[in-house]
Design a protein around this motif. Sequence first.
Motif, PDB file in Angstrom:
ATOM      1  N   LEU A  20      14.544  33.669  45.823  1.00  0.00           N
ATOM      2  CA  LEU A  20      15.600  34.174  46.698  1.00  0.00           C
ATOM      3  C   LEU A  20      16.539  35.149  46.001  1.00  0.00           C
ATOM      4  CD1 LEU A  20      16.503  30.886  48.607  1.00  0.00           C
ATOM      5  CD2 LEU A  20      15.055  32.778  49.374  1.00  0.00           C
ATOM      6  N   ASP A  21      16.978  34.803  44.781  1.00  0.00           N
ATOM      7  CA  ASP A  21      17.963  35.657  44.108  1.00  0.00           C
ATOM      8  C   ASP A  21      17.495  36.223  42.772  1.00  0.00           C
ATOM      9  OD1 ASP A  21      18.145  33.479  42.399  1.00  0.00           O
ATOM     10  OD2 ASP A  21      20.112  32.844  43.131  1.00  0.00           O
ATOM     11  N   GLY A  22      16.285  35.894  42.343  1.00  0.00           N
ATOM     12  CA  GLY A  22      15.745  36.431  41.092  1.00  0.00           C
ATOM     13  C   GLY A  22      16.303  35.804  39.831  1.00  0.00           C
ATOM     14  N   GLN A  23      17.179  34.811  39.972  1.00  0.00           N
ATOM     15  CA  GLN A  23      17.792  34.149  38.813  1.00  0.00           C
ATOM     16  C   GLN A  23      16.797  33.201  38.149  1.00  0.00           C
ATOM     17  OE1 GLN A  23      21.070  34.469  37.657  1.00  0.00           O
ATOM     18  NE2 GLN A  23      21.249  36.157  39.092  1.00  0.00           N
ATOM     19  N   ASP A  24      16.960  33.022  36.831  1.00  0.00           N
ATOM     20  CA  ASP A  24      16.174  32.018  36.126  1.00  0.00           C
ATOM     21  C   ASP A  24      16.679  30.636  36.531  1.00  0.00           C
ATOM     22  OD1 ASP A  24      14.611  33.836  34.719  1.00  0.00           O
ATOM     23  OD2 ASP A  24      15.997  33.922  33.035  1.00  0.00           O
ATOM     24  N   VAL A  25      15.757  29.700  36.715  1.00  0.00           N
ATOM     25  CA  VAL A  25      16.103  28.321  37.038  1.00  0.00           C
ATOM     26  C   VAL A  25      15.272  27.389  36.169  1.00  0.00           C
ATOM     27  CG1 VAL A  25      16.785  28.753  39.439  1.00  0.00           C
ATOM     28  CG2 VAL A  25      14.405  28.211  38.920  1.00  0.00           C
ATOM     29  N   ILE A  74      15.609  21.339  41.005  1.00  0.00           N
ATOM     30  CA  ILE A  74      15.838  22.735  40.659  1.00  0.00           C
ATOM     31  C   ILE A  74      17.290  22.874  40.228  1.00  0.00           C
ATOM     32  CG2 ILE A  74      15.630  25.127  41.433  1.00  0.00           C
ATOM     33  CD1 ILE A  74      13.044  23.403  41.804  1.00  0.00           C
ATOM     34  N   SER A  75      17.506  23.335  39.008  1.00  0.00           N
ATOM     35  CA  SER A  75      18.866  23.463  38.484  1.00  0.00           C
ATOM     36  C   SER A  75      19.064  24.842  37.868  1.00  0.00           C
ATOM     37  CB  SER A  75      19.139  22.387  37.436  1.00  0.00           C
ATOM     38  OG  SER A  75      18.324  22.583  36.308  1.00  0.00           O
ATOM     39  N   GLU A  76      20.321  25.125  37.561  1.00  0.00           N
ATOM     40  CA  GLU A  76      20.589  26.373  36.857  1.00  0.00           C
ATOM     41  C   GLU A  76      19.866  26.324  35.514  1.00  0.00           C
ATOM     42  OE1 GLU A  76      24.685  26.956  35.557  1.00  0.00           O
ATOM     43  OE2 GLU A  76      24.973  24.792  35.572  1.00  0.00           O
ATOM     44  N   PHE A  77      19.507  27.488  34.993  1.00  0.00           N
ATOM     45  CA  PHE A  77      18.845  27.559  33.698  1.00  0.00           C
ATOM     46  C   PHE A  77      19.902  27.810  32.633  1.00  0.00           C
ATOM     47  CE2 PHE A  77      17.109  30.230  30.288  1.00  0.00           C
ATOM     48  CZ  PHE A  77      16.186  29.338  29.768  1.00  0.00           C
ATOM     49  N   ILE A  78      19.895  26.996  31.608  1.00  0.00           N
ATOM     50  CA  ILE A  78      20.806  27.164  30.480  1.00  0.00           C
ATOM     51  C   ILE A  78      19.941  27.358  29.244  1.00  0.00           C
ATOM     52  CG2 ILE A  78      22.589  26.083  29.074  1.00  0.00           C
ATOM     53  CD1 ILE A  78      23.508  24.654  31.600  1.00  0.00           C
ATOM     54  N   LYS A  79      20.205  28.443  28.535  1.00  0.00           N
ATOM     55  CA  LYS A  79      19.347  28.834  27.421  1.00  0.00           C
ATOM     56  C   LYS A  79      19.288  27.783  26.309  1.00  0.00           C
ATOM     57  CE  LYS A  79      18.287  32.909  24.679  1.00  0.00           C
ATOM     58  NZ  LYS A  79      18.625  34.293  24.398  1.00  0.00           N
TER      59      LYS A  79
END
Length: 109
Positions: A20-25, A74-79
């Motif tokens: 949907l938004d192209g963000q890493d997850v 599904i969560s935010e991706f943290i490096k």
Amino acid sequence: DKQLLGQGTYGKVYKAKDNLDGQDVAIKIMKLEQEENGISQSNLREVSIMKSIDHPNLLRIKDVFFERNMILIISEFIKYDVYNYMYCKLRKPLNEQLICSYAFQLLCG
């Protein structure tokens, strides 16, 4: 396309792109044990707590999907997690101010 980030007792974590938004997850895939009455209480408790928390110092959950024999979180991706950041990325002693800042952030979370 998924990239394996880690593996533990309860499942595997992959890095992926949100369509949907192209963000890493991050996608945590938890295999469910065969339960007579569906999903185990511990799995439901974990998902419910993670979904209810909204705090800047804690990982944000974007969505949860229940499949036949698994839960996908599904969560935010943290490096970096705390361990990898402190011991792998920095590779030097931390000064007192930084230690206090990290301790404060952990306690706030």
